[in-house]
Design a protein around this motif. Structure first.
Motif, PDB file in Angstrom:
ATOM      1  N   TRP A  27       0.816  -1.204   0.000  1.00  0.00           N
ATOM      2  CA  TRP A  27       0.000   0.000   0.000  1.00  0.00           C
ATOM      3  C   TRP A  27       0.853   1.259   0.000  1.00  0.00           C
ATOM      4  CZ3 TRP A  27      -4.073  -1.348   4.330  1.00  0.00           C
ATOM      5  CH2 TRP A  27      -4.937  -2.340   3.848  1.00  0.00           C
ATOM      6  N   THR A  56      -2.181   5.079   3.245  1.00  0.00           N
ATOM      7  CA  THR A  56      -3.039   3.944   3.583  1.00  0.00           C
ATOM      8  C   THR A  56      -2.364   3.027   4.598  1.00  0.00           C
ATOM      9  OG1 THR A  56      -3.935   4.081   1.344  1.00  0.00           O
ATOM     10  CG2 THR A  56      -4.476   2.112   2.593  1.00  0.00           C
ATOM     11  N   LYS A  57      -1.058   2.819   4.447  1.00  0.00           N
ATOM     12  CA  LYS A  57      -0.315   2.015   5.435  1.00  0.00           C
ATOM     13  C   LYS A  57      -0.406   2.643   6.821  1.00  0.00           C
ATOM     14  CE  LYS A  57       3.480   0.167   2.698  1.00  0.00           C
ATOM     15  NZ  LYS A  57       4.924   0.244   2.491  1.00  0.00           N
ATOM     16  N   GLY A  68      -3.422   0.455   7.477  1.00  0.00           N
ATOM     17  CA  GLY A  68      -2.503  -0.684   7.463  1.00  0.00           C
ATOM     18  C   GLY A  68      -2.002  -1.088   8.838  1.00  0.00           C
ATOM     19  N   CYS A  80     -11.572  -1.665   4.506  1.00  0.00           N
ATOM     20  CA  CYS A  80     -10.594  -1.736   3.414  1.00  0.00           C
ATOM     21  C   CYS A  80     -11.258  -2.054   2.081  1.00  0.00           C
ATOM     22  CB  CYS A  80      -9.524  -2.774   3.729  1.00  0.00           C
ATOM     23  SG  CYS A  80      -8.394  -2.292   5.036  1.00  0.00           S
ATOM     24  N   SER A  91     -12.957   1.120   0.869  1.00  0.00           N
ATOM     25  CA  SER A  91     -12.007   2.132   0.400  1.00  0.00           C
ATOM     26  C   SER A  91     -11.160   1.627  -0.764  1.00  0.00           C
ATOM     27  CB  SER A  91     -11.089   2.560   1.543  1.00  0.00           C
ATOM     28  OG  SER A  91     -10.239   1.499   1.925  1.00  0.00           O
ATOM     29  N   SER A 147      -8.870  -0.598  -0.777  1.00  0.00           N
ATOM     30  CA  SER A 147      -7.469  -0.836  -0.415  1.00  0.00           C
ATOM     31  C   SER A 147      -7.016  -2.218  -0.866  1.00  0.00           C
ATOM     32  CB  SER A 147      -7.272  -0.707   1.097  1.00  0.00           C
ATOM     33  OG  SER A 147      -7.568   0.602   1.518  1.00  0.00           O
TER      34      SER A 147
END
Length: 119
Positions: A44, A48-49, A53, A100, A103, A105
């Motif tokens: 990612w 995001t991480k 994350g 997630c 979104s 992800s």
């Protein structure tokens, strides 16, 4: 194989007399899910991480950690407390995986979503 609360409780009790918690199916599945989440999150972007994350990785790692810690306790009551904590982290993981997915992800075209393992 998927994880749900009843499955965790039943299989943990069945395996409670085993010599090592690492032989428990539920522990092995928790490790598998945790490893998959780590592998996905490493790809990612930084935002995001940092936001999602870290939360999902810590939560996924906590399931196996609580099973291991509970197995090392001396009383059945203390062990049960850690199993309940592990169940709480499974529920948290379900919520985080849904977030997630909303979104986007998880890239469903290039990787398997942990949602397929967490039911």
């Amino acid at each position: 194989m998927t994880v749900d609360s009843q499955w965790l409780a039943i299989n943990y009790v069945k395996g409670a007399n085993m010599e090592s918690f690492q032989q428990l199916q539920v522990y092995q599945l928790a490790e598998k899910i945790s490893n998959e989440i780590w592998f996905i999150v490493k790809k990612w972007d930084e935002f995001t991480k940092d936001t999602m994350g870290k939360q999902i990785v810590r939560s996924a790692d906590s399931v196996g950690a609580n099973i291991a810690e509970g197995h090392g306790r001396y009383s059945c009551q203390d062990n049960q407390r850690f199993v309940k904590i592990a169940l709480g982290f499974i529920k948290r993981n379900k919520t985080l995986v849904k977030t997630c997915l909303r979104s986007k992800s998880f890239n469903s075209r290039t990787e398997r979503s942990p949602a397929s393992l967490i039911k």
